[in-house]
Scaffold this motif. Structure first.
Motif, PDB file in Angstrom:
ATOM      1  N   HIS A  64      -0.307   4.846  12.346  1.00 58.25           N
ATOM      2  CA  HIS A  64      -1.545   4.277  11.823  1.00 58.25           C
ATOM      3  C   HIS A  64      -2.739   5.155  12.160  1.00 58.25           C
ATOM      4  CE1 HIS A  64      -5.192   1.755  12.345  1.00 58.25           C
ATOM      5  NE2 HIS A  64      -4.836   1.289  11.166  1.00 58.25           N
ATOM      6  N   LEU A  66      -5.274   5.606  -0.413  1.00 57.34           N
ATOM      7  CA  LEU A  66      -4.244   4.588  -0.602  1.00 57.34           C
ATOM      8  C   LEU A  66      -4.225   4.110  -2.046  1.00 57.34           C
ATOM      9  CD1 LEU A  66      -4.767   2.307   2.560  1.00 57.34           C
ATOM     10  CD2 LEU A  66      -3.006   4.054   2.218  1.00 57.34           C
ATOM     11  N   SER A 126       0.849  -1.188   0.000  1.00 50.32           N
ATOM     12  CA  SER A 126       0.000   0.000   0.000  1.00 50.32           C
ATOM     13  C   SER A 126       0.884   1.238   0.000  1.00 50.32           C
ATOM     14  CB  SER A 126      -0.914   0.004   1.235  1.00 50.32           C
ATOM     15  OG  SER A 126      -1.714  -1.169   1.264  1.00 50.32           O
ATOM     16  N   LEU A 177      -2.928  -2.225   6.681  1.00 45.89           N
ATOM     17  CA  LEU A 177      -3.178  -1.242   7.741  1.00 45.89           C
ATOM     18  C   LEU A 177      -3.164  -1.895   9.121  1.00 45.89           C
ATOM     19  CD1 LEU A 177      -5.969   0.909   6.048  1.00 45.89           C
ATOM     20  CD2 LEU A 177      -3.696   1.714   6.721  1.00 45.89           C
ATOM     21  N   THR A 204       0.876   5.628   0.323  1.00 45.48           N
ATOM     22  CA  THR A 204       0.140   6.836   0.676  1.00 45.48           C
ATOM     23  C   THR A 204       1.054   8.042   0.582  1.00 45.48           C
ATOM     24  OG1 THR A 204      -1.327   7.836   2.326  1.00 45.48           O
ATOM     25  CG2 THR A 204       0.642   6.767   3.159  1.00 45.48           C
ATOM     26  N   SER A 211      -0.701  -0.930  12.158  1.00 46.50           N
ATOM     27  CA  SER A 211      -1.204  -0.572  13.485  1.00 46.50           C
ATOM     28  C   SER A 211      -0.441  -1.286  14.588  1.00 46.50           C
ATOM     29  CB  SER A 211      -2.698  -0.909  13.577  1.00 46.50           C
ATOM     30  OG  SER A 211      -3.178  -0.692  14.888  1.00 46.50           O
ATOM     31  N   HIS A 253      -5.529  -3.788   1.383  1.00 50.52           N
ATOM     32  CA  HIS A 253      -5.166  -2.529   2.045  1.00 50.52           C
ATOM     33  C   HIS A 253      -5.465  -2.629   3.540  1.00 50.52           C
ATOM     34  CE1 HIS A 253      -3.821  -0.188  -1.258  1.00 50.52           C
ATOM     35  NE2 HIS A 253      -5.001   0.088  -1.798  1.00 50.52           N
ATOM     36  N   ASN A 254      -6.605  -3.202   3.867  1.00 50.73           N
ATOM     37  CA  ASN A 254      -6.982  -3.335   5.283  1.00 50.73           C
ATOM     38  C   ASN A 254      -6.016  -4.250   6.030  1.00 50.73           C
ATOM     39  OD1 ASN A 254      -9.197  -1.628   5.068  1.00 50.73           O
ATOM     40  ND2 ASN A 254     -10.580  -3.300   4.464  1.00 50.73           N
ATOM     41  N   THR A 303      -5.237   6.960   9.418  1.00 43.72           N
ATOM     42  CA  THR A 303      -6.663   6.638   9.296  1.00 43.72           C
ATOM     43  C   THR A 303      -7.548   7.835   9.654  1.00 43.72           C
ATOM     44  OG1 THR A 303      -6.556   5.679  11.523  1.00 43.72           O
ATOM     45  CG2 THR A 303      -6.372   4.170   9.660  1.00 43.72           C
TER      46      THR A 303
END
Length: 555
Positions: free
Chosen positions: A536, A546, A472, A525, A474, A529, A521-522, A540
């Motif tokens: 993280h 993303l 991912s 993440l 960002t 985290s 992606h989840n 969020t």
């Protein structure tokens, strides 16, 4: 694997004296002149410059402060005639640290200053292993840290001249053994020469039994005699002891090699061959190198160390140390890599126990790896870390795409874009057929196209598996903490490159989807985290978009 014991020395007028052997490393009055007389002149190194060898190989027992190497390096670089390549190999059981080498060599001669700087910039950490150092495109130094007999028994080489240095046989008899002399003979050819400062009977008899024609020569300065000689070409040994399956055949250097696949594997192989003077044709089916599994923005560069060293772990560690040194020499401006350090977090109790054991076993120096608390890693990283972990100060990240571009930009490498559909071996040649039914031919072929390596009839038996991964990406944002080092836990994240953070990655054994998915992606993440909760949370809360990319690992 034995733990390496570094040299412990006392000093007399800035000359190191071994505490273990109670012997000096070199002549305090005229060390360079003695080195030149005993080793370069006695082996007639100047004559080697005019020999028609593609590579001149000199091997040494006892690297010490590197005096003999520096003298030889100066001789090579100032010679009127040059061979294609010079390779200097030296074993050292108790290596000095770089600080002590710098102290010992400081101010000895201005003509060596540049060589000393190059040596110290690459000098390895004091741990057992083989280390490759480069001084220009024609000069290579291989340091063997460990017992000389053990090191040379593992080596496959053809040595032209031997520098039998080291501490006096009366003070270090364990080095001057029958096994060492036989290893020296095994790596010699009919014209190989040797020289040594000593004239001790144990050395003369040992070399004679191993097949050398030995004679005495006047020693340097006040020393009455030394030994020199030439290998007869026949090693005197019990033939019943020789295991034929350990006798490697003589290999014939190819003139050209073709490689299918332009990722890290293909480009590294191409560069390695090209550096040896071999013409390489590198075939990549995409318009850009490193478009598949090697195509992520950043890759973490570090070594995952076993608690107790293993052969596989040693190979991995050697690769890491070599790569760091290679990048330092070839990209000093950090255009496609960063030596920002890597933190390997212990996200599970079992991992924390292993990491403590790894440090307590003391197989690895603290210059390589250190155990840090979560608070210390938070300070190093620049964002809150909730786990203790290992920190690798010399590690960092590399841009695989840019690295592949650098490796392929070599005068001996020709890059062509083609999609190879079939390969066939006939009459000692390979025929490659592309998607347009056109043919290419080559004598030697290397296949480096990862998950597609078994698409050919000659390789379809290979049990390869493609494993999907997604990273991912960002945009860097003022609301996000500024990461200063690579963080590895269940996943990884690197400091921003060109204003973007890259983190991940998933490991999907059954996935076939080639597009980026929200579910992955989840997953990324969630891993982020666990490693960096504050980072993280900021990501969020800002609901930053993303992007990402997928690729397939080959296993």
């Amino acid at each position: 694997m034995e733990k390496l014991t570094s040299a412990h020395n006392t000093w007399l007028d800035e000359i190191p004296i071994s505490s273990k052997y109670d012997d000096v490393y070199f002549n305090s009055q005229n060390g360079f002149s003695e080195s030149k007389y005993v080793y370069l002149e006695s082996n007639n190194i100047e004559k080697l410059h005019s020999e028609p060898y593609s590579t001149i190989v000199i091997a040494e027992t006892g690297f010490g402060v590197g005096l003999n190497f520096l003298n030889t390096l100066h001789s090579w670089t100032t010679a009127k005639k040059h061979s294609n390549h010079y390779h200097y190999i030296s074993a050292e059981k108790h290596p000095l640290c770089s600080r002590d080498i710098a102290r010992a060599l400081h101010g000895l001669s201005p003509k060596f200053d540049d060589y000393i700087r190059l040596l110290l910039s690459q000098y390895p950490q004091s741990r057992q292993g083989f280390y490759r150092l480069y001084f220009n495109k024609n000069i290579t130094l291989t340091l063997l840290f460990g017992d000389a007999t053990a090191c040379y028994s593992q080596l496959y080489a053809e040595v032209d001249a031997w520098y039998l240095d080291g501490f006096s046989p009366s003070k270090n008899p364990d080095m001057w053994t029958k096994d060492l002399f036989e290893s020296i003979a095994k790596l010699s050819h009919a014209n190989t020469t040797f020289s040594t400062f000593t004239s001790a009977g144990i050395v003369k008899r040992g070399l004679t039994r191993a097949g050398f024609n030995v004679k005495k020569r006047k020693g340097f300065g006040m020393k009455r005699e030394m030994l020199v000689g030439t290998f007869s070409g026949t090693q005197i040994t019990n033939k019943a002891e020789i295991k034929p399956w350990f006798s490697l055949p003589k290999s014939k250097r190819p003139k050209e090699v073709t490689i299918i696949g332009g990722g890290l594997s293909g480009c590294s192989t191409a560069y390695s061959l090209a550096q040896r003077g071999i013409k390489v044709t590198l075939i990549e089916k995409e318009t850009q190198l490193a478009s598949a599994g090697s195509g992520n923005r950043q890759g973490a560069l570090y070594a995952k160390l076993p608690v107790t060293p293993t052969k596989q772990g040693e190979l991995h560690l050697s690769g890491f140390l070599y790569t760091v040194n290679f990048l330092k020499q070839n990209d000093p401006d950090n255009s496609f890599w960063s030596q920002c350090g890597v933190a390997q977090l212990a996200t599970k109790d079992s991992e924390a126990i292993k990491q403590r054991e790894l440090i307590e076993n003391e197989y690895y120096p603290d210059t390589l790896v250190q155990l840090k608390t979560a608070g210390e890693l938070t300070e190093i990283c620049g964002s809150s870390v909730v786990h203790d972990g290992l920190f690798f100060p010399d590690a960092g990240w590399v841009s695989p795409v840019d690295f592949c571009q650098f490796l392929s930009n070599h005068p001996n490498i020709t890059l062509i874009q083609k999609d190879i559909d079939a390969i066939q071996h006939t009459n000692s040649r390979w025929q490659l057929t592309d998607s347009d039914s056109k043919h290419l031919h080559c004598s030697h072929l290397v296949i480096c196209n990862a998950e597609f390596a078994n698409q050919f009839s000659a390789t379809e038996h290979l049990p390869l598996k493609a494993i999907r991964g997604q990273v991912s990406i960002t945009q860097k944002n003022t609301s996000l903490p500024e990461l200063k080092t690579v963080i590895c836990g269940e996943g990884y994240i690197s400091p921003a490159k060109n204003g973007k953070y890259c983190f991940g990655a998933t490991f999907d054994l059954k996935g076939k989807e080639r597009d980026v998915t929200a579910s992955d992606h989840n997953k990324n993440l969630k891993k982020l985290s666990a490693a960096l909760p504050d980072f993280h949370q900021s990501l969020t809360e800002q609901n930053l978009p993303l992007s990402g990319r997928t690729a397939f690992r080959c296993s």
